[in-house]
Design a protein around this motif. Sequence first.
Motif, PDB file in Angstrom:
ATOM      1  N   PRO A  22      -1.667  90.933  -9.547  1.00 21.31           N
ATOM      2  CA  PRO A  22      -1.881  91.708  -8.323  1.00 21.31           C
ATOM      3  C   PRO A  22      -0.812  91.471  -7.258  1.00 21.31           C
ATOM      4  CG  PRO A  22      -3.934  90.711  -9.059  1.00 21.31           C
ATOM      5  CD  PRO A  22      -2.839  90.118  -9.906  1.00 21.31           C
ATOM      6  N   TYR A  23      -0.496  92.524  -6.565  1.00 20.83           N
ATOM      7  CA  TYR A  23       0.471  92.465  -5.472  1.00 20.83           C
ATOM      8  C   TYR A  23       0.046  91.409  -4.463  1.00 20.83           C
ATOM      9  CZ  TYR A  23       3.310  94.058  -1.542  1.00 20.83           C
ATOM     10  OH  TYR A  23       4.192  94.115  -0.501  1.00 20.83           O
ATOM     11  N   SER A  24      -1.260  91.331  -4.183  1.00 23.37           N
ATOM     12  CA  SER A  24      -1.783  90.379  -3.199  1.00 23.37           C
ATOM     13  C   SER A  24      -1.609  88.927  -3.642  1.00 23.37           C
ATOM     14  CB  SER A  24      -3.268  90.650  -2.942  1.00 23.37           C
ATOM     15  OG  SER A  24      -4.021  90.418  -4.115  1.00 23.37           O
ATOM     16  N   LYS A  25      -1.348  88.734  -4.918  1.00 21.72           N
ATOM     17  CA  LYS A  25      -1.158  87.378  -5.443  1.00 21.72           C
ATOM     18  C   LYS A  25       0.298  87.134  -5.848  1.00 21.72           C
ATOM     19  CE  LYS A  25      -5.917  86.871  -6.567  1.00 21.72           C
ATOM     20  NZ  LYS A  25      -6.974  86.690  -7.496  1.00 21.72           N
ATOM     21  N   GLY A  26       1.193  87.921  -5.259  1.00 23.37           N
ATOM     22  CA  GLY A  26       2.625  87.720  -5.478  1.00 23.37           C
ATOM     23  C   GLY A  26       3.239  88.589  -6.550  1.00 23.37           C
ATOM     24  N   GLY A  27       2.453  89.438  -7.201  1.00 25.57           N
ATOM     25  CA  GLY A  27       2.978  90.316  -8.245  1.00 25.57           C
ATOM     26  C   GLY A  27       3.967  91.320  -7.679  1.00 25.57           C
ATOM     27  N   ARG A  76      19.882  91.410  11.575  1.00 24.83           N
ATOM     28  CA  ARG A  76      19.868  92.197  12.803  1.00 24.83           C
ATOM     29  C   ARG A  76      21.213  92.025  13.485  1.00 24.83           C
ATOM     30  NH1 ARG A  76      13.907  91.219  15.235  1.00 24.83           N
ATOM     31  NH2 ARG A  76      12.843  92.575  13.784  1.00 24.83           N
ATOM     32  N   ARG A  77      21.432  92.738  14.559  1.00 24.92           N
ATOM     33  CA  ARG A  77      22.715  92.708  15.255  1.00 24.92           C
ATOM     34  C   ARG A  77      23.148  91.312  15.659  1.00 24.92           C
ATOM     35  NH1 ARG A  77      22.305  97.966  19.084  1.00 24.92           N
ATOM     36  NH2 ARG A  77      22.173  99.412  17.361  1.00 24.92           N
ATOM     37  N   GLY A  78      22.250  90.489  16.102  1.00 20.69           N
ATOM     38  CA  GLY A  78      22.622  89.159  16.572  1.00 20.69           C
ATOM     39  C   GLY A  78      22.804  88.159  15.433  1.00 20.69           C
ATOM     40  N   GLY A  79      22.798  88.631  14.198  1.00 21.19           N
ATOM     41  CA  GLY A  79      22.949  87.730  13.070  1.00 21.19           C
ATOM     42  C   GLY A  79      21.622  87.110  12.628  1.00 21.19           C
ATOM     43  N   GLU A  80      20.561  87.439  13.340  1.00 24.09           N
ATOM     44  CA  GLU A  80      19.249  86.888  13.016  1.00 24.09           C
ATOM     45  C   GLU A  80      18.757  87.482  11.687  1.00 24.09           C
ATOM     46  OE1 GLU A  80      14.733  87.536  14.761  1.00 24.09           O
ATOM     47  OE2 GLU A  80      16.454  88.037  16.017  1.00 24.09           O
ATOM     48  N   LYS A  81      18.304  86.604  10.795  1.00 24.89           N
ATOM     49  CA  LYS A  81      17.805  87.062   9.500  1.00 24.89           C
ATOM     50  C   LYS A  81      16.338  87.454   9.621  1.00 24.89           C
ATOM     51  CE  LYS A  81      20.833  84.271   6.671  1.00 24.89           C
ATOM     52  NZ  LYS A  81      20.923  83.240   5.651  1.00 24.89           N
ATOM     53  N   VAL A  82      15.998  88.588   9.010  1.00 25.98           N
ATOM     54  CA  VAL A  82      14.629  89.077   9.001  1.00 25.98           C
ATOM     55  C   VAL A  82      14.269  89.376   7.552  1.00 25.98           C
ATOM     56  CG1 VAL A  82      13.089  90.911   9.775  1.00 25.98           C
ATOM     57  CG2 VAL A  82      14.922  90.112  11.268  1.00 25.98           C
ATOM     58  N   LYS A  83      13.148  88.865   7.118  1.00 28.35           N
ATOM     59  CA  LYS A  83      12.711  89.118   5.750  1.00 28.35           C
ATOM     60  C   LYS A  83      12.275  90.566   5.603  1.00 28.35           C
ATOM     61  CE  LYS A  83      10.769  85.668   2.792  1.00 28.35           C
ATOM     62  NZ  LYS A  83       9.619  84.924   2.380  1.00 28.35           N
ATOM     63  N   GLU A  84      12.746  91.250   4.532  1.00 26.77           N
ATOM     64  CA  GLU A  84      12.302  92.602   4.240  1.00 26.77           C
ATOM     65  C   GLU A  84      10.973  92.543   3.519  1.00 26.77           C
ATOM     66  OE1 GLU A  84      14.847  95.116   2.005  1.00 26.77           O
ATOM     67  OE2 GLU A  84      16.454  94.990   3.446  1.00 26.77           O
ATOM     68  N   GLU A  85      10.163  93.515   3.761  1.00 28.82           N
ATOM     69  CA  GLU A  85       8.903  93.623   3.033  1.00 28.82           C
ATOM     70  C   GLU A  85       9.231  93.976   1.583  1.00 28.82           C
ATOM     71  OE1 GLU A  85       5.484  93.994   4.147  1.00 28.82           O
ATOM     72  OE2 GLU A  85       5.964  93.251   6.140  1.00 28.82           O
ATOM     73  N   ARG A  86       8.508  93.377   0.648  1.00 32.11           N
ATOM     74  CA  ARG A  86       8.714  93.757  -0.748  1.00 32.11           C
ATOM     75  C   ARG A  86       7.963  95.061  -0.999  1.00 32.11           C
ATOM     76  NH1 ARG A  86       4.547  91.030  -4.097  1.00 32.11           N
ATOM     77  NH2 ARG A  86       3.091  90.241  -2.576  1.00 32.11           N
ATOM     78  N   PRO A  87       8.479  95.907  -1.865  1.00 30.38           N
ATOM     79  CA  PRO A  87       7.831  97.208  -2.070  1.00 30.38           C
ATOM     80  C   PRO A  87       6.430  97.065  -2.656  1.00 30.38           C
ATOM     81  CG  PRO A  87       9.623  96.892  -3.639  1.00 30.38           C
ATOM     82  CD  PRO A  87       9.657  95.724  -2.702  1.00 30.38           C
ATOM     83  N   ARG A  88       5.493  97.807  -2.099  1.00 30.77           N
ATOM     84  CA  ARG A  88       4.097  97.780  -2.538  1.00 30.77           C
ATOM     85  C   ARG A  88       3.882  98.685  -3.750  1.00 30.77           C
ATOM     86  NH1 ARG A  88      -0.422  96.502  -3.944  1.00 30.77           N
ATOM     87  NH2 ARG A  88      -2.372  96.975  -2.917  1.00 30.77           N
ATOM     88  N   SER A  89       4.612  99.786  -3.778  1.00 28.70           N
ATOM     89  CA  SER A  89       4.451 100.783  -4.839  1.00 28.70           C
ATOM     90  C   SER A  89       5.547 100.649  -5.884  1.00 28.70           C
ATOM     91  CB  SER A  89       4.510 102.192  -4.256  1.00 28.70           C
ATOM     92  OG  SER A  89       3.508 102.342  -3.292  1.00 28.70           O
ATOM     93  N   PHE A  90       5.243 101.136  -7.072  1.00 30.50           N
ATOM     94  CA  PHE A  90       6.239 101.176  -8.141  1.00 30.50           C
ATOM     95  C   PHE A  90       7.160 102.357  -7.893  1.00 30.50           C
ATOM     96  CE2 PHE A  90       2.469  99.209 -10.061  1.00 30.50           C
ATOM     97  CZ  PHE A  90       3.022  98.038 -10.554  1.00 30.50           C
ATOM     98  N   ASP A  91       8.461 102.176  -8.146  1.00 39.11           N
ATOM     99  CA  ASP A  91       9.383 103.302  -8.013  1.00 39.11           C
ATOM    100  C   ASP A  91       9.283 104.177  -9.267  1.00 39.11           C
ATOM    101  OD1 ASP A  91      10.959 102.089 -10.026  1.00 39.11           O
ATOM    102  OD2 ASP A  91      12.417 101.301  -8.598  1.00 39.11           O
ATOM    103  N   SER A  92       9.944 105.329  -9.258  1.00 42.72           N
ATOM    104  CA  SER A  92       9.820 106.286 -10.364  1.00 42.72           C
ATOM    105  C   SER A  92      10.317 105.707 -11.690  1.00 42.72           C
ATOM    106  CB  SER A  92      10.547 107.588 -10.036  1.00 42.72           C
ATOM    107  OG  SER A  92      11.905 107.346  -9.787  1.00 42.72           O
TER     108      SER A  92
END
Length: 175
Positions: A79-84, A13-29
């Motif tokens: 499964p995604y819910s189990k870290g997949g 973020r602007r103040g240099g604060e790190k924010v974790k991005e969400e991992r993608p739930r869906s498969f890309d093309s």
Amino acid sequence: MTSSSSSSPQRHRRGGEKVKEERPRSFDSKAKHMCWTNAQIVPGRHPERWRKDAAGNIVCKRFFNCLGCLCFEYDHIIPYSKGGESVAENCQILQSRVNRFKSDKDGVDTTELKGYSCDIKFTDKELDIVEMAVYGDVIRPGNQCRCRTVAEMLGKHKSKDRMAACKLPQSGESS
């Protein structure tokens, strides 16, 4: 900025604060394409139209995310819910019904997956009729044909298309 030792994506973020991005739930093309390509081919059927899922069920590529017996979904093996992760290596195609029953279970074997499958087994002729309805033609080794136009059926037009018009579903032939 320093690099993070974590394998999770980081955003700043602007103040240099790190924010974790969400991992993608869906498969890309690209992952979906690889997943389809890695699925078992149905002998005698066009591989870009038909495949077998992880339980051995025949599915049609055009029937993605619906609920019929020829429909399929892209499934997270772990499964995604189990870290997949949503990557090709963690992707398999599953008949929609099978995927719903598998849900977030991990380590489900093929025999158990087959137990969730639709009980309907399609004949070659039935698959030809479905393919004709969905794609407008049938592409099978030694049996390629196209839909007749209404004008052809009424005898008002003769097509210049060299591919033979299919006799399906009127044909009394059995496969």
